[in-house]
Design a protein around this motif. Structure first.
Motif, PDB file in Angstrom:
ATOM      1  N   LYS A 265      78.070  66.180 -64.275  1.00 48.48           N
ATOM      2  CA  LYS A 265      76.634  66.369 -64.591  1.00 48.48           C
ATOM      3  C   LYS A 265      75.966  64.994 -64.566  1.00 48.48           C
ATOM      4  O   LYS A 265      76.467  64.038 -65.156  1.00 48.48           O
ATOM      5  N   ASP A 266      74.828  64.861 -63.881  1.00 48.23           N
ATOM      6  CA  ASP A 266      74.261  63.511 -63.740  1.00 48.23           C
ATOM      7  C   ASP A 266      73.664  62.999 -65.063  1.00 48.23           C
ATOM      8  O   ASP A 266      73.361  61.842 -65.207  1.00 48.23           O
ATOM      9  N   SER A 267      73.552  63.865 -66.056  1.00 51.82           N
ATOM     10  CA  SER A 267      72.951  63.404 -67.342  1.00 51.82           C
ATOM     11  C   SER A 267      73.877  62.412 -68.047  1.00 51.82           C
ATOM     12  O   SER A 267      73.529  61.831 -69.054  1.00 51.82           O
ATOM     13  N   LEU A 268      75.069  62.186 -67.496  1.00 50.78           N
ATOM     14  CA  LEU A 268      76.049  61.355 -68.208  1.00 50.78           C
ATOM     15  C   LEU A 268      76.141  59.959 -67.614  1.00 50.78           C
ATOM     16  O   LEU A 268      77.055  59.210 -67.910  1.00 50.78           O
ATOM     17  N   ASP A 269      75.167  59.603 -66.746  1.00 56.31           N
ATOM     18  CA  ASP A 269      75.328  58.355 -65.994  1.00 56.31           C
ATOM     19  C   ASP A 269      75.610  57.134 -66.861  1.00 56.31           C
ATOM     20  O   ASP A 269      76.391  56.283 -66.501  1.00 56.31           O
ATOM     21  N   ASN A 270      74.971  57.029 -68.036  1.00 59.91           N
ATOM     22  CA  ASN A 270      75.183  55.772 -68.783  1.00 59.91           C
ATOM     23  C   ASN A 270      76.258  55.931 -69.849  1.00 59.91           C
ATOM     24  O   ASN A 270      76.353  55.158 -70.778  1.00 59.91           O
ATOM     25  N   ASP A 271      77.086  56.977 -69.685  1.00 62.09           N
ATOM     26  CA  ASP A 271      78.201  57.185 -70.628  1.00 62.09           C
ATOM     27  C   ASP A 271      79.196  56.035 -70.466  1.00 62.09           C
ATOM     28  O   ASP A 271      79.490  55.607 -69.337  1.00 62.09           O
TER      29      ASP A 271
END
Ligand SMILES: CCC(=O)OC[C@H](C)CC[C@H]1O[C@H]2C[C@H]3[C@@H]4CC=C5C[C@@H](O)CC[C@]5(C)[C@H]4CC[C@]3(C)[C@H]2[C@@H]1C
Length: 418
Positions: free
Chosen positions: A361-367
């Protein structure tokens, strides 16, 4: 049947081995009374080394972030003897652990052994989050120093002519919240030697990596007898300013070499410290492992490992094969009933303290897991631990889900006491 004869029969059974370790019915003397869900404790049997980066002060020689990477590398090396040799010491050789059931848990704590009481209490929570394939998730939490180690582990195994080759899946994330610094630690491939010789033991191989959020990057290379120095459990670790600089060995800021189960030495630069010249890095034989405290079985919850497996463990200690089979079947039948009931009610077993996070899921990019994996050029797919993001192995795997600790779930826990 004598143990030698049943061992030979067992070896023959391995020949038709299908890759699922739990499918092997090993003879009683090779069975361990300990469940795999307990192995998470081996990440923290030197709590002082795990927490050391919190106490390193800045000084005028190396940058403090580099000093902390050296300390984290020392902690990681210190975990290996417990991880891979503790059964040899307590049970006389590597054994086949009990295969945890879904939802099986193991908790415990390490008291503060420092004279200044600067460590505080450290707790372990470990949960079998998957049964097919077996996956154990764990977290080691130290509130006083705001430090959390979380991770998960699964294995895939295959037989060669003389050894069992094991690839580990998963990783560890070590977060020092007071320092705003996190480390990604990958898991080394291993193989079990000595199976035909009737005394199996683990040997680590190939490489594993540590990536700091400050940029520093450690490459650890493992070998057994006859490679670097002809001794078992040897390793060579190099610490670099970054992944990019690691592409040239001569750029190493420090080189550490020796045996992870005995002594190792450290020297500046890229040349291996000869044991006389280099400064001692870690000495496993002079650094007692600190075992965690587990409450008595009578005070444990039915899902806690030592309570759940109590009768099987006693049968294994007696070496009574029929009783082992009888007690194991009881536990396995109970598990089958549970799964059937869940299926009937269309309910899934709720994981207690961990979530399976889908990283596609791209919402996790800055994980932080993605950030550190990218710094270290590591794949974030469900490939074996430590696989390079550019590797061909990447292409034939789609999955990108990883298990993450949910700290608030443990804070809200009411049934399970440490
Ligand atoms: C060949 C089939 C067989 O059952 O032979 C019995 C032999 C004892 C060898 C197989 C078992 O060896 C055990 C060693 C276990 C690993 C030891 C340490 C760790 C580190 C820990 O952090 C995660 C788990 C891991 C990788 C263990 C995984 C399971 C291993 C390979 C056991 C084998 C069934």
């Amino acid at each position: 049947m004598t143990s030698a004869a049943s061992w030979t029969t067992f070896i023959k059974s391995i020949a038709s081995y299908n890759g699922d370790l739990s499918s092997l019915t090993a003879p009683p003397f090779i069975l361990s009374p300990t469940s795999l869900v307990e192995y998470s404790q081996y990440w923290s049997e030197h709590v002082d080394l795990l927490l050391e980066p919190n106490f390193i002060v800045d000084s005028d020689d190396d940058p403090v972030e580099l000093k902390r990477m050296i300390a984290v590398t020392r902690w990681f090396i210190s975990t290996l003897k417990s991880q891979y040799c503790s059964r040899n010491e307590t049970l006389g050789g590597e054994k086949k652990p009990l295969n945890p059931f879904l939802g099986e848990i193991f908790v415990g704590k390490w008291e503060d052994t420092s004279k200044e009481q600067k460590l505080g209490e450290t707790i372990l929570v470990s949960e079998q989050v998957s049964h097919h394939p077996p996956i154990t998730a764990y977290a080691v939490e130290n509130k006083k120093n705001n430090t959390i180690l979380e991770g998960y582990n699964g294995v895939r195994a295959s037989m060669s002519t003389t050894a069992l080759n094991v690839r580990q899946f998963g990783h560890a994330l070590l977060e020092y919240r007071n320092l705003d610094e996190t480390y990604l630690v990958t898991l080394p491939p291993l193989h079990i030697e000595g199976i035909l010789a009737f005394s199996p033991f683990v040997e680590l191989e190939q490489k594993s990596y540590i990536q700091s959020s400050a940029g520093y990057y450690t490459v650890i290379e493992y070998s057994g007898r006859g490679y670097f120095s002809g001794k078992k459990n040897t390793f060579k670790a190099r610490i670099f300013k970054s992944y990019e600089e690691s592409l040239k060995k001569e750029k190493a800021l420090y080189t550490i070499s020796g045996q992870w189960s005995e002594k190792s030495a450290i020297a500046k630069g890229s040349s291996s410290p000869s044991s006389s010249k280099g400064e001692t890095f870690f000495d496993a034989s002079n650094y007692e492992a600190q075992h965690l405290t587990v409450k008595p079985i009578d005070d444990q919850h039915p899902l806690e490992s030592r309570k759940a497996w109590k009768d099987v463990a006693e049968a294994i200690r007696k070496g009574d094969f029929d009783l082992i089979h009888e007690e194991k079947s009881k536990l396995e039948n109970k598990q089958r009933e549970l799964r059937k009931a869940e299926e009937a009610n269309n309910a899934k077993w709720a994981r207690r303290w961990f979530d399976e996070v889908d990283y596609s899921k791209d919402s996790l990019d800055n994980d932080i897991f993605i950030t550190l994996s990218n710094l270290a050029h590591l794949s974030i797919k469900n490939v074996a631990s430590g696989v390079d993001s550019g590797s061909a192995k990447n292409d034939d795997v789609e999955g990108m889900s990883h298990w993450r600790f949910v700290p608030e779930s443990f804070d809200k826990e009411t049934e399970i006491k440490i």
